[in-house]
Write an enzyme that holds these catalytic residues in place. Structure first.
Site, PDB file in Angstrom:
ATOM      1  CG  ASP A   1      -1.812   1.193   1.291  1.00 20.82           C
ATOM      2  OD1 ASP A   1      -2.719   1.258   0.443  1.00 20.82           O
ATOM      3  OD2 ASP A   1      -1.616   2.062   2.156  1.00 20.82           O
TER       4      ASP A   1
ATOM      5  CD  GLU B   1      -5.196   1.806  -3.339  1.00 20.42           C
ATOM      6  OE1 GLU B   1      -6.332   2.219  -3.123  1.00 20.42           O
ATOM      7  OE2 GLU B   1      -4.232   2.045  -2.588  1.00 20.42           O
TER       8      GLU B   1
ATOM      9  CB  CYS C   1     -14.607 -10.643   9.805  1.00 21.95           C
ATOM     10  SG  CYS C   1     -15.101  -8.920   9.957  1.00 21.95           S
TER      11      CYS C   1
ATOM     12  CB  CYS D   1     -13.326  -5.057  12.788  1.00 20.02           C
ATOM     13  SG  CYS D   1     -14.697  -5.851  11.937  1.00 20.02           S
TER      14      CYS D   1
ATOM     15  CB  CYS E   1     -14.206  -9.943  13.703  1.00 19.20           C
ATOM     16  SG  CYS E   1     -12.876  -8.965  13.005  1.00 19.20           S
TER      17      CYS E   1
ATOM     18  CG  ASP F   1      -1.120   3.271   5.902  1.00 21.26           C
ATOM     19  OD1 ASP F   1      -2.179   3.664   5.364  1.00 21.26           O
ATOM     20  OD2 ASP F   1      -0.289   4.035   6.401  1.00 21.26           O
TER      21      ASP F   1
HETATM   22 ZN   LIG Z   1     -13.661  -7.712  11.184  1.00 21.57          ZN
END
Ligand SMILES: [Zn+2]
Length: 388
Positions: free
Chosen positions: A163, A247, A302, A318, A321, A328
């Site tokens: 990245d 990318e 996830c 997150c 999860c 990054d």
């Molecule tokens: Zn997650």
């Protein structure tokens, strides 16, 4: 002497362009380089133009051929109408007859004799054409093209996602963060400081002219340092990994955005260019993921997708999860996942996650002559920061 030669080549280009344009405009007459070449012989004998005879004939012939090519590109709608050359632009001369000393590692040009080069000549056959160029800060370069055999690197069985960012030069899916060299950052801030100076100076003044030259020098140093850092990074990646996921940044779209920095944009496209041709040389695969693929907003563990992620948020958790992500590193891991899915999809259709693939493979590569030796870069050029 070289200044005179560049001047003569520029004069010939501008004169020939003027004559050809006028002839077409007034008489619908299409002249070519050969017509002008006949006149050139006359001009050399004309009082006031004797200096044309001091320039190697091959350089002047090449100038006329270059103009021929510029015109045929224009007529084939590949380029715009040829332009007159200004005195300020840096010059280039092309030599077809480059002497016989090449095999001994010496480059000798007509009327110049043996040239002392910063780097040695590669052990290739004598090229048909050599270009001598002067850049905006007055440095001289010779370039030529040659066919070289490149050995493919052994398979390592490793894959990586990369990245690219503004904060760091690059972040790898393995967790490594690569920062730009200190010297490079120092030069960047020096540039900003000198540009502020320029803004305060009066337009058209001698002092401003001097300042512009100073800034051109800093720019040249920035480009050199950036090339150095990027060559080190891309060579390192190509040596260590079989598949490299990057990318597909739309550089133009980025330049329009708020976070644009022209120098960083140039670094992105340069990184991709180098990585692509090195991968082709050494038998590696580079996969560029679609720029609409939400690599930053997906949870790499996830697959949960955030609605939005502000640019100033460097770490996040997150909701689904509970995984803690560095922005990054998470993006790099997502790029790798998408690339692997793309690779699997090309082997067996059933493994493809959804109907359309998020990725496109990069195939085109352009190699600049100065780079036919990427392995010469020093290791202290980059600092590797490992984070846990
Ligand atoms: Zn997650």
């Amino acid at each position: 002497m070289l200044d005179k030669w560049f001047g003569a080549s520029r004069w010939l280009w501008n004169t020939a362009l003027g004559i050809r344009s006028e002839a077409y405009r007034h008489c619908a007459l299409k002249l070519n380089g050969n017509d002008i070449s006949g006149w050139l012989t006359q001009w050399k004998r004309t009082a006031g133009h004797e200096w044309l005879a001091d320039v190697p004939a091959t350089c002047l012939t090449q100038t006329l051929r270059d103009l021929d090519r510029a015109f045929s590109n224009f007529f084939a709608k590949r380029a715009r109408y040829p332009k007159f050359k200004a005195r300020t632009t840096s010059g280039a001369l092309r030599f077809q007859d480059i002497g016989s000393a090449w095999s001994d590692g010496i480059l000798s040009l007509p009327k110049l004799g043996a040239l002392k080069l910063t780097e040695g000549l590669p052990g290739t056959a004598k090229p048909a054409m050599v270009t001598l160029r002067q850049d905006a800060v007055g440095r001289y370069f010779v370039s030529f093209s040659a066919a070289v055999d490149v050995a493919i690197l052994p398979v390592t069985g490793k894959v990586i996602g990369v990245d690219l960012g503004l904060m760091h030069l690059a972040t790898l899916s393995s967790g490594a963060k690569i920062v730009a060299p200190k010297k490079y950052r120092a030069t960047l801030s020096k540039l900003r400081q000198q540009q502020r100076c320029l803004a305060r100076q009066q337009k058209g003044s001698k002092r401003r002219q001097r300042q512009r030259r100073r800034i051109a020098k800093i720019h040249a140093r920035i480009v050199d340092q950036r090339q150095y850092a990027l060559h080190h990074l891309t060579t390192d990646l190509v040596r260590k990994y079989d598949v490299i996921a990057i990318e597909d940044l739309n550089v133009k779209a980025m330049a329009r955005g708020m976070h644009s920095r022209s120098i960083h944009d140039a670094a992105f496209s340069e990184f991709r260019r180098q990585l692509t041709y090195k991968a082709q040389w050494y038998g590696r695969t580079v996969i560029a993921c679609d720029r609409f693929y939400p690599s930053s907003k997906l949870c790499s563990r996830c697959g949960h997708k955030l609605d939005q992620l502000r640019l100033d948020i460097r770490e996040w958790e997150c909701q689904k999860c509970g995984a803690h992500h560095d922005r990054d590193i998470n993006a790099a891991q997502n790029l790798l996942t998408a690339a692997m899915r793309q690779l699997a999809g090309s082997d067996s259709r059933d493994l493809r996650a959804d109907g359309e693939s998020p990725c496109t493979t990069v195939m085109s590569a352009q190699v600049f002559p100065r780079e036919a030796r990427s392995g010469q870069l020093m290791s202290e050029c980059l600092e590797h920061e490992r984070i846990s």
